[in-house]
Write a protein that holds these residues in place. Structure first.
Motif, PDB file in Angstrom:
ATOM      1  N   GLY A   1      27.574  28.233  63.459  1.00 25.12           N
ATOM      2  CA  GLY A   1      25.989  29.104  64.312  1.00 25.12           C
ATOM      3  C   GLY A   1      26.164  28.025  66.038  1.00 25.12           C
TER       4      GLY A   1
ATOM      5  N   GLU B   1      20.120  17.360  63.315  1.00 27.36           N
ATOM      6  CA  GLU B   1      21.248  17.744  62.096  1.00 27.36           C
ATOM      7  C   GLU B   1      20.976  16.709  61.280  1.00 27.36           C
ATOM      8  OE1 GLU B   1      23.700  19.590  61.230  1.00 27.36           O
ATOM      9  OE2 GLU B   1      23.460  18.779  60.053  1.00 27.36           O
ATOM     10  N   ALA B   2      20.976  17.715  60.209  1.00 25.93           N
ATOM     11  CA  ALA B   2      20.543  16.129  59.096  1.00 25.93           C
ATOM     12  C   ALA B   2      21.188  15.259  58.398  1.00 25.93           C
ATOM     13  CB  ALA B   2      19.860  16.859  58.254  1.00 25.93           C
TER      14      ALA B   2
ATOM     15  N   ARG C   1      26.471  19.266  54.988  1.00 26.72           N
ATOM     16  CA  ARG C   1      25.583  18.814  55.129  1.00 26.72           C
ATOM     17  C   ARG C   1      25.617  17.426  56.159  1.00 26.72           C
ATOM     18  NH1 ARG C   1      20.563  15.062  53.998  1.00 26.72           N
ATOM     19  NH2 ARG C   1      21.733  14.216  52.360  1.00 26.72           N
ATOM     20  N   ALA C   2      26.490  18.158  57.347  1.00 24.01           N
ATOM     21  CA  ALA C   2      27.528  16.967  58.397  1.00 24.01           C
ATOM     22  C   ALA C   2      27.283  17.266  60.482  1.00 24.01           C
ATOM     23  CB  ALA C   2      28.665  17.424  57.618  1.00 24.01           C
TER      24      ALA C   2
ATOM     25  N   GLY D   1      28.779  20.511  60.466  1.00 21.23           N
ATOM     26  CA  GLY D   1      27.928  21.243  59.830  1.00 21.23           C
ATOM     27  C   GLY D   1      28.957  22.102  58.564  1.00 21.23           C
ATOM     28  N   SER D   2      29.059  23.438  58.051  1.00 19.13           N
ATOM     29  CA  SER D   2      30.556  23.437  56.755  1.00 19.13           C
ATOM     30  C   SER D   2      31.747  23.260  58.066  1.00 19.13           C
ATOM     31  CB  SER D   2      29.889  24.481  56.250  1.00 19.13           C
ATOM     32  OG  SER D   2      28.751  24.666  55.729  1.00 19.13           O
TER      33      SER D   2
ATOM     34  N   ASN E   1      35.754  22.423  56.392  1.00 22.96           N
ATOM     35  CA  ASN E   1      35.607  23.692  55.247  1.00 22.96           C
ATOM     36  C   ASN E   1      37.590  23.445  55.336  1.00 22.96           C
ATOM     37  OD1 ASN E   1      36.753  25.003  58.058  1.00 22.96           O
ATOM     38  ND2 ASN E   1      35.317  25.697  57.992  1.00 22.96           N
ATOM     39  N   TRP E   2      37.656  24.709  54.850  1.00 19.88           N
ATOM     40  CA  TRP E   2      39.712  24.889  54.665  1.00 19.88           C
ATOM     41  C   TRP E   2      40.332  25.727  56.082  1.00 19.88           C
ATOM     42  CZ3 TRP E   2      38.105  26.431  49.429  1.00 19.88           C
ATOM     43  CH2 TRP E   2      37.613  25.177  48.460  1.00 19.88           C
ATOM     44  N   THR E   3      39.692  25.739  57.029  1.00 19.93           N
ATOM     45  CA  THR E   3      40.384  26.752  58.153  1.00 19.93           C
ATOM     46  C   THR E   3      40.818  27.911  58.130  1.00 19.93           C
ATOM     47  OG1 THR E   3      42.732  25.889  57.705  1.00 19.93           O
ATOM     48  CG2 THR E   3      41.084  23.976  59.061  1.00 19.93           C
ATOM     49  N   ILE E   4      40.615  28.362  56.701  1.00 20.82           N
ATOM     50  CA  ILE E   4      41.504  29.714  57.192  1.00 20.82           C
ATOM     51  C   ILE E   4      40.497  30.656  57.729  1.00 20.82           C
ATOM     52  CG2 ILE E   4      39.682  31.037  54.715  1.00 20.82           C
ATOM     53  CD1 ILE E   4      43.015  32.023  54.102  1.00 20.82           C
TER      54      ILE E   4
ATOM     55  N   ALA F   1      14.941  18.832  60.498  1.00 22.29           N
ATOM     56  CA  ALA F   1      13.290  19.779  60.907  1.00 22.29           C
ATOM     57  C   ALA F   1      12.851  20.212  59.577  1.00 22.29           C
ATOM     58  CB  ALA F   1      14.327  21.112  61.425  1.00 22.29           C
TER      59      ALA F   1
ATOM     60  N   ALA G   1      31.351  28.892  48.686  1.00 20.78           N
ATOM     61  CA  ALA G   1      31.620  27.634  49.361  1.00 20.78           C
ATOM     62  C   ALA G   1      31.236  28.488  50.553  1.00 20.78           C
ATOM     63  CB  ALA G   1      32.905  27.249  49.810  1.00 20.78           C
TER      64      ALA G   1
ATOM     65  N   GLY H   1      25.075  32.082  59.710  1.00 20.20           N
ATOM     66  CA  GLY H   1      25.240  32.917  58.769  1.00 20.20           C
ATOM     67  C   GLY H   1      24.827  33.313  58.159  1.00 20.20           C
TER      68      GLY H   1
ATOM     69  N   ASN I   1      36.845  35.419  54.177  1.00 20.57           N
ATOM     70  CA  ASN I   1      36.147  34.125  54.795  1.00 20.57           C
ATOM     71  C   ASN I   1      35.226  33.997  56.322  1.00 20.57           C
ATOM     72  OD1 ASN I   1      38.057  33.938  53.045  1.00 20.57           O
ATOM     73  ND2 ASN I   1      38.232  31.935  52.818  1.00 20.57           N
TER      74      ASN I   1
ATOM     75  N   SER J   1      34.569  31.867  58.745  1.00 18.47           N
ATOM     76  CA  SER J   1      33.415  31.307  59.867  1.00 18.47           C
ATOM     77  C   SER J   1      33.705  31.641  61.099  1.00 18.47           C
ATOM     78  CB  SER J   1      34.183  29.842  59.474  1.00 18.47           C
ATOM     79  OG  SER J   1      35.668  30.099  59.569  1.00 18.47           O
TER      80      SER J   1
HETATM   81  C1  LIG Z   1      34.219  23.301  51.701  1.00 18.37           C
HETATM   82  C2  LIG Z   1      34.389  24.217  52.416  1.00 18.37           C
HETATM   83  C3  LIG Z   1      34.782  25.301  52.599  1.00 18.37           C
HETATM   84  C4  LIG Z   1      35.169  26.845  53.839  1.00 18.37           C
HETATM   85  N1  LIG Z   1      36.144  26.797  53.733  1.00 18.37           N
HETATM   86  C5  LIG Z   1      36.626  27.463  54.791  1.00 18.37           C
HETATM   87  C6  LIG Z   1      37.215  28.177  55.220  1.00 18.37           C
HETATM   88  O1  LIG Z   1      38.851  27.857  54.931  1.00 18.37           O
HETATM   89  N2  LIG Z   1      37.258  29.578  56.292  1.00 18.37           N
HETATM   90  C7  LIG Z   1      35.768  30.654  56.773  1.00 18.37           C
HETATM   91  O2  LIG Z   1      35.927  30.932  57.051  1.00 18.37           O
HETATM   92  N3  LIG Z   1      34.784  29.980  55.825  1.00 18.37           N
HETATM   93  C8  LIG Z   1      34.638  28.362  54.861  1.00 18.37           C
HETATM   94  N4  LIG Z   1      33.899  28.212  54.961  1.00 18.37           N
HETATM   95  C9  LIG Z   1      32.775  28.034  55.087  1.00 18.37           C
HETATM   96  C10 LIG Z   1      32.454  28.368  56.498  1.00 18.37           C
HETATM   97  O3  LIG Z   1      32.883  26.855  56.514  1.00 18.37           O
HETATM   98  C11 LIG Z   1      30.845  28.432  56.580  1.00 18.37           C
HETATM   99  O4  LIG Z   1      30.386  29.558  56.432  1.00 18.37           O
HETATM  100  C12 LIG Z   1      30.337  28.346  58.100  1.00 18.37           C
HETATM  101  O5  LIG Z   1      30.434  27.112  58.583  1.00 18.37           O
HETATM  102  C13 LIG Z   1      28.821  28.158  57.944  1.00 18.37           C
HETATM  103  O6  LIG Z   1      28.576  28.235  59.077  1.00 18.37           O
HETATM  104  P1  LIG Z   1      26.339  27.992  59.698  1.00 18.37           P
HETATM  105  O7  LIG Z   1      26.238  27.595  60.970  1.00 18.37           O
HETATM  106  O8  LIG Z   1      26.066  29.552  58.758  1.00 18.37           O
HETATM  107  O9  LIG Z   1      26.127  26.600  59.264  1.00 18.37           O
HETATM  108  P2  LIG Z   1      26.847  25.053  58.460  1.00 18.37           P
HETATM  109  O10 LIG Z   1      27.989  25.565  58.907  1.00 18.37           O
HETATM  110  O11 LIG Z   1      27.080  25.437  57.139  1.00 18.37           O
HETATM  111  O12 LIG Z   1      25.716  24.019  59.397  1.00 18.37           O
HETATM  112  C14 LIG Z   1      24.421  24.225  59.130  1.00 18.37           C
HETATM  113  C15 LIG Z   1      23.846  22.860  59.744  1.00 18.37           C
HETATM  114  O13 LIG Z   1      22.935  22.950  59.710  1.00 18.37           O
HETATM  115  C16 LIG Z   1      22.241  21.275  59.178  1.00 18.37           C
HETATM  116  N5  LIG Z   1      20.924  22.041  58.908  1.00 18.37           N
HETATM  117  C17 LIG Z   1      20.543  22.887  58.016  1.00 18.37           C
HETATM  118  N6  LIG Z   1      19.045  21.834  57.832  1.00 18.37           N
HETATM  119  C18 LIG Z   1      18.903  21.873  58.795  1.00 18.37           C
HETATM  120  C19 LIG Z   1      17.731  21.360  58.803  1.00 18.37           C
HETATM  121  N7  LIG Z   1      16.403  21.261  58.442  1.00 18.37           N
HETATM  122  N8  LIG Z   1      17.238  19.841  59.504  1.00 18.37           N
HETATM  123  C20 LIG Z   1      18.423  19.241  60.593  1.00 18.37           C
HETATM  124  N9  LIG Z   1      19.978  20.333  60.403  1.00 18.37           N
HETATM  125  C21 LIG Z   1      19.458  20.771  59.137  1.00 18.37           C
HETATM  126  C22 LIG Z   1      23.371  21.242  57.749  1.00 18.37           C
HETATM  127  O14 LIG Z   1      23.790  19.659  58.275  1.00 18.37           O
HETATM  128  C23 LIG Z   1      24.614  21.447  58.306  1.00 18.37           C
HETATM  129  O15 LIG Z   1      25.546  20.418  59.033  1.00 18.37           O
HETATM  130  C24 LIG Z   1      33.756  27.405  53.872  1.00 18.37           C
HETATM  131  C25 LIG Z   1      33.240  26.429  53.273  1.00 18.37           C
HETATM  132  C26 LIG Z   1      32.772  24.891  52.680  1.00 18.37           C
HETATM  133  C27 LIG Z   1      31.647  23.803  51.952  1.00 18.37           C
END
Ligand SMILES: Cc1cc2nc3c(=O)[nH]c(=O)nc-3n(C[C@H](O)[C@H](O)[C@H](O)COP(=O)(O)OP(=O)(O)OC[C@H]3O[C@@H](n4cnc5c(N)ncnc54)[C@H](O)[C@@H]3O)c2cc1C
Length: 524
Positions: free
Chosen positions: A36, A55-56, A96-97, A100-101, A105-108, A220, A458, A492, A502, A504
């Motif tokens: 996001g 970003e943490a 937490r990178a 983010g995830s 993630n595994w890219t599907i 944050a 995940a 999300g 999935n 993403s």
């Molecule tokens: C191992 C793994 C495999 C996956 N494989 C797939 C896949 O193949 N296909 C798919 O569709 N989805 C997959 N996913 C899921 C997908 O990657 C996530 O649903 C998606 O990235 C979530 O997006 P997001 O923006 O909600 O949060 P995230 O991508 O998780 O990003 C959130 C970020 O915010 C940061 N953050 C949070 N709180 C704070 C704070 N207070 N201060 C500073 N920074 C903060 C975190 O450190 C993190 O980096 C996978 C996830 C994992 C963990």
């Protein structure tokens, strides 16, 4: 195309190195750089707004990714990849990178399934998210992230395909967001060749190129707000390992504040900030695609750590009992690396060592339960511990346990059809079963209880539910907070149920739509 992230080092503040407090100012601050936050950052920066990314996670590039689980889990995952729900029954994998995830993630890639959209329209007033509205945003993000149909299946995915074919079950080939993928199979430890089109190599450098500023190892803590407007974001610098604060504080002022910390962390930040919550929904309805696993022992080598982790899937049981009937599940493969395998197999001593020796011949299958579509699947609730950190309470209802039992059985049936010699459901009371008849009988009697079935997730979704009605949602359908004028959530955590696929790509597409509308709103 954007230049690589290394070329923008001058726009990055690595907060673990700061020795004194700092105040920064921009047009928009975005907390989180995942699916996001990353997408929103590039779009807002391209619209000419000064974006500050918080970003943490640590500043990492492909040079830091060595295909080593022992390095990756502490450095790139929430709680060292061992985040648990309150009763410890479910392990949550979440990034937490930087990126983010999406960095791990595994890219599907999937769209939001049609039945999910219809359910949202009927139950939550989200009829605006139909195929016509979403397709241009999918198209835009598919182009940006080079999404492609993947046909170079590894032996694990071929086994899923073979089993489903034999049983005449639905099965299809998936899309992935990769470019020049070398099939290393280590997507979960960060892509060492920049093939994965994660936020780390696409939208974050894209935003930096347009003048954005990035603060890493910056947590944050809370939003300071008054009279319906956020005035400032208060952050703490983390140490280089990210395990503690350094004592340095960072204050960020902006015209608009976007929370994109993902499920669990976005609601937690809003809860710490005590933003108004008249719907009493903040942190509630958090969904996981509760996931069960099954390991098949094959004669041939599977090498489940190599190749695209997921490229074939089966939706045979996803909607079988209707949208709001018995819980449906999607079947996929998963990568299996030694540390993950060692924790997934609940055995001790020689028995555990025996399993570990078998890894090259193990075919792992997972079933993702579609939670949130039935009244007996209300999801979990985020709580704050005394130190302000978040924990998810996710009670597993009988409805979900029934789904988990059915999923164990379907996975075993498919694996035997694919030629397995033995199958082990990932459940501490299960044994290696030698044929489908034996497995079916044993699975019917397995106790479905927390800590017996090894469940994980995940996919964290929900907790800041969107909707048109302020009494039934936290934010509106553009992600704007109903009560706080200059606050949005773009990640999300917006979904009112799990997706049933999935998540993403749905997050990328919705983030692109919401950020584009937000850019117009801020500029006007
Ligand atoms: C191992 C793994 C495999 C996956 N494989 C797939 C896949 O193949 N296909 C798919 O569709 N989805 C997959 N996913 C899921 C997908 O990657 C996530 O649903 C998606 O990235 C979530 O997006 P997001 O923006 O909600 O949060 P995230 O991508 O998780 O990003 C959130 C970020 O915010 C940061 N953050 C949070 N709180 C704070 C704070 N207070 N201060 C500073 N920074 C903060 C975190 O450190 C993190 O980096 C996978 C996830 C994992 C963990």
């Amino acid at each position: 195309m954007s230049a690589s992230i290394e070329s923008f080092a001058g726009r990055v503040v690595r907060c673990e190195r700061l020795r004194e407090d700092r105040e920064v100012q921009g047009d928009v601050v975005i907390v989180g750089t995942g699916a996001g936050g990353g997408v929103a950052a590039e779009i807002l920066a391209r619209a000419g707004l000064k974006v500050i990314l918080v970003e943490a996670g640590d500043f990492k590039t492909r040079a830091d990714f060595h295909m080593q689980e022992a390095e990756a889990y502490p450095e790139l995952y929430q709680e060292v990849a061992s985040r648990k729900t309150m009763d410890k029954a479910i392990t949550i994998l979440q990034g937490r990178a930087l990126g983010g995830s999406t960095t791990v993630n595994w890219t599907i890639c999937f769209y939001i399934p049609e039945p999910t959209l219809k359910h949202w329209a009927g139950r939550y007033g989200l009829g605006m998210f139909d195929e016509q509205e979403l397709s241009p945003w999918y198209e835009e993000m598919e182009k940006r992230l080079r999404v492609q149909l993947w046909t170079r299946h590894n032996p694990s995915n071929l086994a899923l395909q073979r089993g489903a074919k034999k049983l005449n079950w639905k099965h299809e080939i998936a899309h992935r967001n990769v470019h020049n993928c070398r099939s290393l199979g280590y997507c979960g430890t960060g892509c060492p060749v920049d093939a994965k089109q994660s936020m780390l190599i696409t939208t974050i450098p894209g935003a930096l190129q347009k003048g954005a500023m990035l603060l890493t190892r910056c947590r944050a803590d809370r939003l300071k707000w008054k009279d319906g407007r956020v005035e400032m974001l208060e952050c703490s610098a983390l140490d280089s390992k990210g395990s503690d604060t350094t004592g340095v504080r960072i204050r960020v002022r902006a015209r608009h504040f976007v929370v994109a910390g993902g499920g669990i962390e976005s609601p937690a930040l809003l809860m710490r900030s005590q933003v108004p919550d008249p719907s009493a929904l903040l942190g509630r309805r958090t969904f996981l695609h509760l996931t069960a696993g099954s390991a098949a022992m094959m004669s041939e080598r599977i090498d489940p750590y190599y190749g695209a982790p997921q490229s074939v899937y089966s939706n045979e049981f996803l909607w079988r009992d209707g949208v709001d009937g018995e819980v449906g599940y999607k079947m996929e493969t998963a990568p299996l690396h030694p540390v993950l395998a060692a924790t997934a197999f609940k055995a001790w001593g020689q028995a555990h060592a025996g399993f570990m020796h078998q890894i090259p011949h193990i075919q792992p299958l997972i079933a993702l339960l579609r939670d949130g579509f039935h009244e007996d699947s209300p999801g979990g609730r985020v709580h704050l511990r005394d130190d302000g950190t978040a924990v998810l309470d996710y009670p597993i209802t009988d409805y979900l346990w029934r789904g988990a039992r059915a999923a164990f059985a379907s996975m075993a049936e498919l694996q035997f059809a694919a030629g397995a010699n033995k199958v082990l459901p990932l459940h501490s009371d299960a044994r290696l079963y030698g044929n489908w008849k034996q497995a079916r009988k044993a699975i019917a009697d397995l106790p479905m209880q927390p800590l017996h079935a090894q469940l994980f997730s995940a996919h964290v979704m929900g907790g800041c539910m969107m909707g048109p009605d302020p009494e039934r949602s936290v934010v509106d359908t553009d992600g704007n907070h109903h009560q706080i004028e200059n606050l949005s959530v773009i990640d999300g955590s917006l979904f009112p149920t799990s997706i049933g696929a999935n998540p993403s790509m749905p997050i990328y597409a919705l983030a692109a739509r919401q950020a584009s509308r937000l850019a117009k709103r801020i500029r006007s």
